[in-house]
Structures are given as C-alpha cells and as structure tokens.
Design an enzyme around this catalytic site. Structure first.
Site, PDB file in Angstrom:
ATOM      1  CD  GLU A  94     -24.767  17.653 -15.763  1.00 22.71           C
ATOM      2  OE1 GLU A  94     -25.341  18.009 -14.723  1.00 22.71           O
ATOM      3  OE2 GLU A  94     -23.667  18.104 -16.120  1.00 22.71           O
ATOM      4  CG  ASP A 141     -21.943  17.816 -21.667  1.00 24.38           C
ATOM      5  OD1 ASP A 141     -23.013  17.267 -21.375  1.00 24.38           O
ATOM      6  OD2 ASP A 141     -21.077  18.163 -20.829  1.00 24.38           O
ATOM      7  CG  ASP A 173     -21.324  21.268 -19.455  1.00 23.74           C
ATOM      8  OD1 ASP A 173     -20.565  20.441 -18.913  1.00 23.74           O
ATOM      9  OD2 ASP A 173     -22.467  21.523 -19.015  1.00 23.74           O
ATOM     10  CB  SER A 174     -15.637  19.990 -18.514  1.00 25.17           C
ATOM     11  OG  SER A 174     -15.368  19.275 -19.699  1.00 25.17           O
ATOM     12  CD  GLU A 192     -18.834  14.058 -12.905  1.00 22.40           C
ATOM     13  OE1 GLU A 192     -19.588  14.332 -13.851  1.00 22.40           O
ATOM     14  OE2 GLU A 192     -18.038  14.871 -12.393  1.00 22.40           O
ATOM     15  CE  LYS A 249     -21.753  14.468 -20.393  1.00 25.37           C
ATOM     16  NZ  LYS A 249     -22.378  15.276 -19.314  1.00 25.37           N
TER      17      LYS A 249
END
Ligand code: KIV
Length: 309
Positions: free
Chosen positions: A120, A89, A50-51, A185, A118
């Site tokens: 978070e 993501d 999602d970057s 991260e 993915k």
C-alpha cells in the site's frame, strides 16, 4: 523442478490482457476451498488480502493483521489454486520499518507460493528495494486502508484535479521503481482511466470504475458473506451466507426430528457380527437392523431387555 502449468496465469498473460484490452478478473481468497472455487471459476488472479482481518477474523480494520496470519492464508490459497496468478498482501508494519524487513516479508510470501506481493501507498524506495530483490510488486494507491486515519477515514480519493494528479505522479514513480501492477481503490472513474492509460503496467480497480484494465472484488462482498457494511462499488452475486444458514437450519430440523442420519449414511455390520455382539450382552435389539425397520428414517426405539430385568 516441476514444469509450469500451461494454463497458469503469469505476468506475461496479464501484460497481454493490457495490450489486447481483455479485462483481467481478480478476486480475494483466504483459504483452500475459496482458492479452489476461484480457480475453477476461471478468475485470472487471486489476492490473499489483509481484508481477511475483517471478513474472516472479525476485526474492525485490517491493522491487527500480522505476517504470520497472512502466511497461513497464503499457503492455503496456494495449495488450492493451480492456475490463478497469486498476490500476497503485505499487512500493516510488514514493509514500513525498513527495506530489509520489507524484503524478508515479501520473501516469506514467495516461499508460501505467491507470485507477487501488494504494497500500500507510495513508498517508492521501499517498493524499489523489493523489486530489486527480484520480487514482483503490485502497488495500491487511492484509498489505502493502512493510512485511513491520515485520510480522515475511508474516503474516495482523487476527487479533485490536484489530488488525482498526485496519484498519477505517485503511480509513475512506482512504475519507474520497477512495480509491475497497480491497484486503485475508491477513485472516480475518469481519474482512474487516465492513470490506466498513462501507465505501461496493468492498472486494476476496486471501486475505480470500468475503464481500468481489470476489476478486483472481495469475495465475501461478492457472495454475501460480509455484513458489516456494503460499499457503493460492491455487487452481490449471491447470498451464500443465507444459503449456508438455510442448510444449517435444515440440518438442525432433521437431527431434531430424527431424519438425519438416514439409511444411506449408516455403516453396516454383518448379521453374524451383530449376533455375536449382542450374544451374551443381555441386550435384545429385535428391530435394530435397518432392513427390519418399517421406516428406517424414523428413530429406532430398540426393544431393549436387559438380562435379569
Ligand atoms: O486486503 C484486501 O483485500 C485489499 C483490497 C481491499 C484492495 O487490499
């Protein structure tokens, strides 16, 4: 049903890397050409991160990114990559509200061609619900951009023994919940190494040192297509943005100076068709044909004489 490609990276490949110590290479991609290039370069796994909200859509954070945006990116990547293991993501609020919503959204990624999703943070029950539905999960701990406000900004995590222990504890719970991979991260190298060694699942890092099982880098950081900021852990391997700008400047100059398009870029018309076309039109193009021109790269100034002029 199509047979799986023999060269497709699967969870078995990635587990073998962990066992043998071969480092796994992960990179982000958000579209078809990026995925094709990453696949051809032989990276093991692609994260449709999602970057993309920041690198491709110009948002200041990843928070505005939606599932619908991610599914378009995921579909394009899955059409471009044959061999890489693909990770979708889950964007902000696509998994937080409930198990049901999380499972449905994870399923959308699988339908779009992803192998895994993915998630978070340490929402252990949520991750368990997705895993129990048969979908592989990569958990993401350490600096988690969705909760950056709670962390007081984009800050390195696990810098004290206590906070590193918390990450290790969370990672163990996620592994027990069925999680297949972990991404750390922005963590100190030694803390990340300890977590990677403690866990059975492959542990990858982005800004987590060199002792984890593999590395993820955002493609736009790596090739020089993101200029807002550069994290300490980023290494630029080329300046693609500058290369593209140089190419566009050459193009601009060639068009302005009538050097492009040139003979090799023209479509031909047969002599007799050209004569028919000019026929009664009243226009005379004596030196219109490329082969009649002294310098076909230079602009043609046709001698146009309209009938009756
Ligand atoms: O969206 C992304 O690319 C990510 C990485 C920064 C880990 O989540």
């Amino acid at each position: 049903m199509p047979a799986d490609s023999k060269t497709k990276t699967t969870i078995l490949t990635l587990r073998r890397h962990k066992r043998t110590g071969e480092k796994t290479v992960l990179v982000t991609a958000y579209d078809y050409p990026q995925a094709m290039i990453a696949d051809k370069a032989g990276v093991d796994a692609i994260l449709v991160g999602d970057s993309c909200g920041m690198t491709t859509h110009g948002f200041k954070t990843t928070i505005p990114v939606t599932m619908d945006m991610m599914i378009i990116h995921a579909g394009a990547v899955s059409r471009g990559a044959n061999d890489a293991f693909l990770i979708g993501d889950m964007p902000y609020m696509s998994y937080q509200p409930s198990d049901q919503i999380a499972i449905e959204n994870a399923g959308r990624f699988i339908k779009a061609g992803m192998d895994c999703v993915k998630v978070e943070g340490a929402m252990v029950d949520r991750v368990k619900a997705i895993c129990d539905s048969g979908i592989m999960v990569m958990s993401h701990l350490g600096l988690t951009p969705h909760t950056r406000a709670k962390m007081g900004g984009y800050r390195v995590q696990g810098k004290t023994a206590k906070s590193a222990e918390i990450v290790l504890k969370q990672a163990r719970s996620l592994e027990e919940a069925g999680c297949s991979f972990l991404l750390l991260e922005a963590m100190p190298r030694e803390a990340a190494e300890m977590i990677a060694r403690e866990l059975h699942m492959p542990v990858y890092g982005i800004g987590a040192g060199d002792k984890v099982d593999g590395q993820l880098v955002i493609m736009h950081d790596l090739v020089g297509l993101f200029w807002e900021f550069k994290s300490k852990f980023v290494k630029r391997y080329c300046e693609a943005g500058q290369m593209i700008q140089n190419a566009l400047e050459d193009y601009r100059d060639e068009v302005k100076n009538a050097k492009f398009p040139a003979k090799e870029n023209f479509y031909e018309i047969k002599e007799e068709e050209l004569e028919k076309l000019l026929g009664d039109s009243g226009w005379k193009y004596e030196d219109l044909r490329v082969e009649n021109q002294a310098n076909p790269n230079h602009s043609v100034t046709p001698k146009t004489t309209k009938k009756g002029d």
